[in-house]
Each structure stands twice: as C-alpha cells, then as structure tokens.
Design an enzyme around this catalytic site. Structure first.
Site, mmCIF file in Angstrom:
data_model
loop_
_atom_site.group_PDB
_atom_site.id
_atom_site.type_symbol
_atom_site.label_atom_id
_atom_site.label_comp_id
_atom_site.label_asym_id
_atom_site.label_seq_id
_atom_site.Cartn_x
_atom_site.Cartn_y
_atom_site.Cartn_z
ATOM 1 N N TRP A 1 29.051 36.283 24.459
ATOM 2 C CA TRP A 1 30.170 37.092 24.951
ATOM 3 C C TRP A 1 30.812 37.892 23.827
ATOM 4 O O TRP A 1 31.063 37.372 22.747
ATOM 5 C CB TRP A 1 31.254 36.198 25.560
ATOM 6 N N GLU B 1 51.026 35.621 39.548
ATOM 7 C CA GLU B 1 50.912 34.261 40.080
ATOM 8 C C GLU B 1 51.725 33.248 39.284
ATOM 9 O O GLU B 1 51.843 32.096 39.669
ATOM 10 C CB GLU B 1 49.435 33.825 40.069
ATOM 11 N N LYS C 1 28.648 40.854 28.164
ATOM 12 C CA LYS C 1 27.667 39.788 27.954
ATOM 13 C C LYS C 1 26.431 40.370 27.287
ATOM 14 O O LYS C 1 25.601 40.997 27.921
ATOM 15 C CB LYS C 1 27.331 39.118 29.286
ATOM 16 N N THR D 1 49.731 40.874 44.234
ATOM 17 C CA THR D 1 48.914 41.182 43.056
ATOM 18 C C THR D 1 48.328 42.573 43.285
ATOM 19 O O THR D 1 48.246 43.022 44.429
ATOM 20 C CB THR D 1 47.755 40.192 42.879
HETATM 21 P P1 ADP Z 1 47.184 41.988 38.105
HETATM 22 O O1 ADP Z 1 46.560 40.665 37.839
HETATM 23 O O2 ADP Z 1 47.368 42.254 39.494
HETATM 24 O O3 ADP Z 1 46.630 43.101 37.266
HETATM 25 P P2 ADP Z 1 49.375 40.961 36.645
HETATM 26 O O4 ADP Z 1 50.525 41.706 36.112
HETATM 27 O O5 ADP Z 1 49.621 39.706 37.346
HETATM 28 O O6 ADP Z 1 48.687 41.944 37.588
HETATM 29 O O7 ADP Z 1 48.316 40.797 35.507
HETATM 30 C C1 ADP Z 1 48.072 39.584 34.890
HETATM 31 C C2 ADP Z 1 46.963 39.767 33.899
HETATM 32 O O8 ADP Z 1 47.330 40.713 32.899
HETATM 33 C C3 ADP Z 1 46.634 38.526 33.137
HETATM 34 O O9 ADP Z 1 45.805 37.672 33.875
HETATM 35 C C4 ADP Z 1 45.964 39.086 31.893
HETATM 36 O O10 ADP Z 1 44.605 39.415 32.136
HETATM 37 C C5 ADP Z 1 46.706 40.360 31.665
HETATM 38 N N1 ADP Z 1 47.730 40.168 30.635
HETATM 39 C C6 ADP Z 1 49.049 39.956 30.797
HETATM 40 N N2 ADP Z 1 49.671 39.863 29.609
HETATM 41 C C7 ADP Z 1 48.724 40.015 28.655
HETATM 42 C C8 ADP Z 1 48.713 40.014 27.223
HETATM 43 N N3 ADP Z 1 49.817 39.876 26.504
HETATM 44 N N4 ADP Z 1 47.529 40.174 26.604
HETATM 45 C C9 ADP Z 1 46.387 40.331 27.293
HETATM 46 N N5 ADP Z 1 46.331 40.361 28.625
HETATM 47 C C10 ADP Z 1 47.475 40.201 29.310
#
Ligand code: ADP
Length: 542
Positions: free
Chosen positions: A444, A331, A439, A186
């Site tokens: 929120w 994940e 917040k 990650t």
């Molecule tokens: P990291 O968590 O390390 O930044 P990831 O690629 O695993 O890398 O990111 C996952 C996160 O990206 C998700 O938990 C979410 O917050 C965000 N995410 C992924 N796709 C979308 C989407 N279509 N819209 C909004 N947020 C998104």
C-alpha cells in the site's frame, strides 16, 4: 447500591439555559446576508429561541418530527439549533452545497415537516419546493422587508413574524436524554447518503469532550468563529461548546472569502477558529497577498481532511497562530482525535514538533480507537504498521437512521474506512481512506503523504494523488496538481522535489496539471471524480 446524587438528563436546552443565566451578557455577532453586522447576547438569543420553540409548536411540529435548515452560520440558525432540539423535535441540517436532487432525496428520506432557509437559498427552495413530499411549512429566515413579493413556494412564512407572534414564556420540556436531537447525513461518496441521528446525551457529552484543554480548549475568554458550517456535523459542536463555556460566538454568514473572514477576525477579536484546509488556503492567500497578520487569533482547528504541513508552518511560523490538527467524521459527532502537545513535546525541535502535528493526534476521552489487519486482529501501536481504524464511544453512531446499511458495527466497534498508524504514545496518523489507498504490487502507498510533500512546493496550490492502472504493479501513484496562479512548475521539478523525502518506490509515476481539483460539498478533494477523469491515463513506462 445506587448513588445519591441528583439526576438531570443531559439535554441540549440545558446548554442554552446555562449561557443565559451565567453568561447572559456575552455577545453573539453575525455577518448577516442583509449586509450588516448583527449583535445580540446569549440572554436575548435564549428568549428568541423560546419564542421560536413556541412558534414551531404553533406550526404543529410534534416531538421527534424533523425540522430542516438550509442556512449559513448565523444567529437565527443558532436559535433554531436550540429551539428545535430543545422542544423535543429533531433539527435536520441540510447541506445546500449538494445537488438539488440530493437535497430533495435527503429531505424526503428524513421526512422533514418544516424547512427553514436563508435568503441565499430562496432560488434553490423555489426550484425544489414542489418536489418535497413531506414539508408542510417553509420559513424564510429573514424579516418582513426581505420576503419576496411573489413566490412559487406554498405556505411561505416569515421567520421574524413567527417570533413576533409569540412571547418568551416557555419552559424547556424535560425528557429522556437518549431522545433524538439532530440529524446530519453523510455526504455519500459511495451510494446514497446515510443519516446520523444524534441524541441529546451524545451531543452534550461530545461538547464536554470537545471543550477539554487537550481538545478544542475553549473557555469564556475565547471568541470563537466557526468557519466550518453549521450544516455539516453541527459545526464540529462549536455552537454547543460556546454556550457550555460562555465563549463569545462570531458567525461569518456567507462571507467565507479571505477578505470577509480576516475583517471579522480582526474587528471581533476572534481567538479560535475552525475549518477544513481548503478554506484556510483562501484566507492565507489573502493575508499573504495583502501583507496582513492576525492580532488576536491564538489557534485554529483544522480537520475534515489532512492538514498539509506547509499550512501548519505558515500559520505557526509566519502568523503565530497555533494549529490544532483534528480528525473525526459525521458518524462521530464528529470529534475523535486532536493533535495537542504533551510536556515532552515542548522540548522538541520545531521540525520534530511539526512532524508530530502532521498526525491527527490523541483520542479525547469518550473515544477509544484501534487499528486492525485484514483479519480483524489488532495491530501494535508502533507508529509504522498501518491498518483499518475502528472507534467506539458514547457519541459514535450505533446504527444509521431508519436502519440503512444494516448493522455497521464489528464487535461493538465502528469501522471508519480510514487507514491509520498509532504510535506508542497513542498518536494516530491517517495514511489514507481505504478507498483511496494505492495498491502497488501488493503493497500500500498512502496518498496523503505524497500530497503533503507536493503541497509543500511553493508553486503548488493543491495536489491529489490517485491510483492509476499499471500493467505490472496493478496500480501506481498519479499526482494531479493545481498550480498557484502564475507559478511555473514542471513535472520533472516536482518529481525531483520528492527526492530523499520518501521511499523510492512511492515516487509518483506521472504528474498531470489541471486548472481545478473538484471539491465536494464539505470542501474535500473528490478523488473519485479524478479517478474517473483519469481512468484512461497511460502511465509512462521506463
Ligand atoms: P464524509 O465521510 O461524508 O466525507 P465526513 O466529514 O464525515 O464526511 O468525513 C470524515 C472523513 O474525513 C474521515 O473518515 C477521514 O477520511 C477524513 N478526515 C477527517 N479529518 C481528517 C484529518 N485531519 N486528516 C485526514 N483525513 C481526515
């Protein structure tokens, strides 16, 4: 009583065997760093992957050992995907956009034994090679003519020499499908990066799920160009889905600018692509500025961060390219939801459908999800009430590599760190990441909504909404805007643009203009950096 059907473990090598035997003549096309367009077929690629598997064995790579890559999307990277996992070792895709210190930290943590890298990353590897504690062999993914005359890298091998030294008489070993196949870290926006260790079973099941019509909808009639890098969550599994479905694969290499991508879309008859919104911004700007269009592209999968409605509209209304808004995370291998239409949506107005597409969509089979309140109690699916999103399924992490971070699950569910609503049809919409939520007076405010509206303004290239400290309300929204080149936009104009689009108390308290919004290693806005930059910002008091 047990069923009486054959048992074949779900192994990644079976995807390549299928592509070779049943789609052997299908093309794999790559824009190479050497500058040319390279063409091969699944038949040739499978033979070269077997030779590379033997080469890895000859280098002494054993089962479960990690072989790292620092590479763009290209046929050699694809060969390694199958060779390394197929032989029973673990493919560790390193992200070259990370800071060199982080690359070293991650490679050490993963205990990588071999590091294969593209020409572009020769300077990076030269800079860090002496610090890598476990790497025994370095492999430059090029032919002999591109090998450096002199280098500081110890034990530097030539990829094509390694292949040339082997024949392709090799049987993919059969082993337990639960064995590890690949490793991806990650990006570690909070704390150290954590390793997600995929298995053969999770990868093959995920590819099945991803290929479904309501997911990425891929078939042998498609030509798929993954813009999303193979160094980030296995390019959303497209290298596996392509072999499973027999689709043509087109790799952009390092050419991720609008001109290079557009050229390849057109010359190779690309029908499907996938990437994060920031990449599409560059492509759309290029296409618009040059009065071009897309003659073969049918759809594009956009995810990784929220896809602004203005981008969906531009693709669909101006260029006739359907957008599939998708959500997932490292994940989750990564796919969780995709926003595809049901029959009833086809009768909707364009505006209603666009509103629906702003949502991240419905769960694909294999993923279950729920939203919970602060006490962990499930929240109803009313499309209004938001809560933390949790997921479970056979391609979702159970534990991080080496047990880092303890047990991440809550009653068997993985907390995503995202805040979302789910409507009565099961369509999920991310309102924010928990750490980005604003917040205000105990309530929120979701930053994604506010950003989407700002990005619909014709003068705005990119917008981030962050929490700024406020003496009365604790936090209030501050809108950080990067204008389009030569655009004239004022704060007052932007604030007026929100009128009628949101509840009054959501209106940002202030707007600041910046030259650039910092992007992370996976192309997402780094709001933590912006919060740091504007932590002393004093909001106007009215
Ligand atoms: P990291 O968590 O390390 O930044 P990831 O690629 O695993 O890398 O990111 C996952 C996160 O990206 C998700 O938990 C979410 O917050 C965000 N995410 C992924 N796709 C979308 C989407 N279509 N819209 C909004 N947020 C998104």
């Amino acid at each position: 009583m047990l069923g009486l059907m054959q048992h074949h473990p779900l192994l990644i090598s079976s995807l390549l065997v299928h592509a070779e035997r049943h789609h052997g003549a299908q093309e794999v096309v790559s824009r190479r760093l050497e500058g040319d367009i390279h063409r091969t077929t699944y038949r040739e690629l499978a033979a070269r992957a077997r030779r590379m598997a033997k080469a890895m064995q000859a280098l002494g790579v054993g089962g479960g050992e990690r072989v790292a890559t620092l590479a763009w999307n290209g046929y050699r990277h694809l060969e390694l995907y199958y060779a390394v996992s197929g032989m029973g070792a673990v493919l560790h895709t390193l992200n070259p956009r990370l800071h060199p210190d982080q690359v070293v930290w991650i490679a050490d943590h993963a205990e990588d034994q071999v590091l294969c890298f593209d020409l572009t990353f020769l300077p990076l590897v030269e800079a860090v090679a002496a610090r890598l504690k476990t790497v025994r062999h370095f492999v430059l993914m090029a032919d002999r003519s591109h090998m450096p005359a002199a280098t500081k890298i110890p034990n530097l091998q030539c990829y094509e020499d390694l292949i040339d030294a082997q024949d392709d008489a090799y049987e993919w070993p059969v082993f337990d499908e639960q064995r590890a196949s690949s490793l991806c870290y990650t990006s570690g926006t909070t704390g150290n990066p954590k390793g997600v260790l995929y298995s053969h079973r999770s990868t093959v099941l995920h590819a099945f799920g991803a290929a479904l019509p309501d997911a990425l909808n891929c078939s042998s009639r498609d030509a798929i160009l993954p813009v999303v890098p193979m160094f980030h969550v296995n390019a959303w599994s497209l290298p596996y889905v392509a072999c499973m479905t027999g689709a043509k694969l087109v790799f952009p290499g390092a050419g991720l600018d609008g001109k290079s991508l557009h050229e390849l879309f057109e010359s190779e008859g690309v029908t499907v692509s996938a990437g994060v919104p920031t990449v599409w911004q560059g492509l759309l700007a290029y296409v618009e500025a040059n009065g071009l269009g897309f003659s073969t592209m049918k759809r594009t999968i956009i995810g990784g961060s929220a896809c602004p409605p203005a981008m969906i509209r531009a693709f669909q209304e101006t260029y006739g390219v359907h957008v599939l808004h998708a959500w997932g995370m490292t994940e989750m291998s990564p796919l969780g939801t995709v926003c595809s239409f049901r029959n009833k949506h086809l009768a909707m107005s364009e505006a209603e459908r666009l509103a629906l597409q702003t949502k991240q969509g419905q769960a694909i089979y294999g993923v279950d999800m729920k939203i919970v309140d602060g006490n962990g109690a499930e929240i109803p699916w009313d499309g209004q009430t938001s809560g933390e999103l949790l997921v479970k399924g056979p391609w979702i992490v159970q534990q991080y590599f080496k047990g880092d971070g303890g047990n991440p699950l809550v009653d068997g569910w993985f907390p995503t760190g995202d805040v979302a609503t789910i409507d009565a049809d099961g369509y999920m919409q991310i309102t924010d990441r928990a750490k980005d939520v604003i917040k205000s007076g105990g309530e929120w405010i979701g930053s994604i909504d506010l950003e989407n509206i700002a990005m619909a303004h014709p003068g705005v290239a990119m917008a981030a909404c962050i929490a700024a400290p406020h003496p009365k309300w604790d936090e209030r929204p501050l809108l950080v805007v990067m204008k389009k080149p030569n655009a004239m936009v004022t704060k007052e104009e932007l604030l007026a643009f929100y009128e009628g689009k949101i509840a009054k108390w959501w209106l940002p308290d202030d707007v600041v203009f910046v030259d650039a919004i910092p992007l992370g290693a996976t192309g997402k806005m780094q709001k933590n950096k912006l919060r740091e930059q504007f932590k002393g910002h004093v909001l106007p008091t009215i």
